[in-house]
Design a protein around this motif. Sequence first.
Motif, mmCIF file in Angstrom:
data_model
loop_
_atom_site.group_PDB
_atom_site.id
_atom_site.type_symbol
_atom_site.label_atom_id
_atom_site.label_comp_id
_atom_site.label_asym_id
_atom_site.label_seq_id
_atom_site.Cartn_x
_atom_site.Cartn_y
_atom_site.Cartn_z
ATOM 1 N N PRO A 1 0.805 -1.223 0.000
ATOM 2 C CA PRO A 1 0.000 0.000 0.000
ATOM 3 C C PRO A 1 0.841 1.278 0.000
ATOM 4 N N ASN A 2 2.130 1.185 0.273
ATOM 5 C CA ASN A 2 2.989 2.366 0.286
ATOM 6 C C ASN A 2 3.775 2.542 -1.014
ATOM 7 N N GLY A 3 3.435 1.758 -2.023
ATOM 8 C CA GLY A 3 4.151 1.826 -3.296
ATOM 9 C C GLY A 3 3.887 3.127 -4.033
ATOM 10 N N ASP A 4 4.772 3.433 -4.934
ATOM 11 C CA ASP A 4 4.676 4.648 -5.737
ATOM 12 C C ASP A 4 4.066 4.309 -7.095
ATOM 13 N N LEU A 5 2.743 4.330 -7.158
ATOM 14 C CA LEU A 5 2.063 3.985 -8.400
ATOM 15 C C LEU A 5 2.327 5.013 -9.490
ATOM 16 N N ALA A 6 2.556 6.264 -9.106
ATOM 17 C CA ALA A 6 2.845 7.302 -10.095
ATOM 18 C C ALA A 6 4.127 6.989 -10.869
ATOM 19 N N HIS B 1 6.282 5.530 -16.188
ATOM 20 C CA HIS B 1 7.090 4.665 -17.049
ATOM 21 C C HIS B 1 6.297 4.069 -18.205
ATOM 22 N N ILE B 2 4.992 3.869 -18.026
ATOM 23 C CA ILE B 2 4.213 3.267 -19.111
ATOM 24 C C ILE B 2 3.533 4.311 -20.000
ATOM 25 N N THR B 3 3.542 5.566 -19.582
ATOM 26 C CA THR B 3 2.981 6.624 -20.417
ATOM 27 C C THR B 3 3.892 6.865 -21.612
ATOM 28 N N ASN B 4 3.286 7.036 -22.771
ATOM 29 C CA ASN B 4 3.988 7.237 -24.049
ATOM 30 C C ASN B 4 4.766 6.004 -24.491
ATOM 31 N N VAL B 5 4.331 4.830 -24.043
ATOM 32 C CA VAL B 5 4.920 3.558 -24.445
ATOM 33 C C VAL B 5 3.902 2.863 -25.356
ATOM 34 N N PRO B 6 4.342 2.239 -26.441
ATOM 35 C CA PRO B 6 3.396 1.505 -27.278
ATOM 36 C C PRO B 6 2.651 0.434 -26.473
ATOM 37 N N PHE B 7 1.369 0.287 -26.771
ATOM 38 C CA PHE B 7 0.535 -0.693 -26.071
ATOM 39 C C PHE B 7 0.776 -2.068 -26.683
ATOM 40 N N ALA B 8 1.969 -2.586 -26.427
ATOM 41 C CA ALA B 8 2.407 -3.884 -26.943
ATOM 42 C C ALA B 8 3.172 -4.600 -25.841
ATOM 43 N N LYS B 9 3.115 -5.920 -25.842
ATOM 44 C CA LYS B 9 3.699 -6.719 -24.758
ATOM 45 C C LYS B 9 5.165 -6.387 -24.491
ATOM 46 N N ASP B 10 6.004 -6.383 -25.519
ATOM 47 C CA ASP B 10 7.432 -6.120 -25.319
ATOM 48 C C ASP B 10 7.688 -4.740 -24.728
ATOM 49 N N SER B 11 6.979 -3.743 -25.218
ATOM 50 C CA SER B 11 7.161 -2.374 -24.732
ATOM 51 C C SER B 11 6.716 -2.236 -23.283
ATOM 52 N N GLU C 1 6.456 -4.693 -21.056
ATOM 53 C CA GLU C 1 7.370 -5.452 -20.197
ATOM 54 C C GLU C 1 8.607 -4.632 -19.856
ATOM 55 N N GLU C 2 9.186 -3.974 -20.840
ATOM 56 C CA GLU C 2 10.377 -3.159 -20.591
ATOM 57 C C GLU C 2 10.062 -2.008 -19.643
ATOM 58 N N ALA C 3 8.945 -1.357 -19.841
ATOM 59 C CA ALA C 3 8.548 -0.257 -18.953
ATOM 60 C C ALA C 3 8.343 -0.770 -17.533
ATOM 61 N N PHE C 4 7.736 -1.933 -17.389
ATOM 62 C CA PHE C 4 7.531 -2.502 -16.053
ATOM 63 C C PHE C 4 8.846 -2.957 -15.427
ATOM 64 N N ILE D 1 11.669 -1.446 -15.523
ATOM 65 C CA ILE D 1 12.333 -0.288 -14.911
ATOM 66 C C ILE D 1 11.452 0.407 -13.877
ATOM 67 N N SER D 2 10.269 -0.136 -13.617
ATOM 68 C CA SER D 2 9.325 0.476 -12.679
ATOM 69 C C SER D 2 9.394 -0.082 -11.269
ATOM 70 N N ASN D 3 10.262 -1.060 -11.027
ATOM 71 C CA ASN D 3 10.394 -1.659 -9.702
ATOM 72 C C ASN D 3 9.027 -2.119 -9.170
ATOM 73 N N LEU D 4 8.404 -3.010 -9.927
ATOM 74 C CA LEU D 4 7.058 -3.470 -9.592
ATOM 75 C C LEU D 4 6.944 -4.032 -8.181
ATOM 76 N N GLU D 5 7.905 -4.843 -7.779
ATOM 77 C CA GLU D 5 7.792 -5.479 -6.462
ATOM 78 C C GLU D 5 7.731 -4.438 -5.344
ATOM 79 N N ALA D 6 8.540 -3.399 -5.429
ATOM 80 C CA ALA D 6 8.539 -2.359 -4.389
ATOM 81 C C ALA D 6 7.283 -1.486 -4.462
#
Length: 67
Positions: A13-18, A23-33, A35-38, A40-45
């Motif tokens: 609940p203390n994660g930084d969703l912003a 990181h996903i804004t202005n990224v093509p809506f495609a699996k590879d793109s 995945e790469e954005a995620f 570098i987004s430190n999903l687990e934290a």
Amino acid sequence: MTHAKIYGDFNNPNGDLAAIENHITNVPFAKDSLEEAFRISNLEANIGKITPPDMADLMLKEKYDLK
């Protein structure tokens, strides 16, 4: 994807969703793109225990089973 807003009941609940949204804004809506954005987004934290490929799959899924 021109903008993103993430809502949910996550493990971290203390994660930084912003940070993920940025990181996903202005990224093509495609699996590879996404995945790469995620990667570098430190999903687990920021969300909890989910891998970038799994998160991309969730975003690209056409229908959800809410069971």
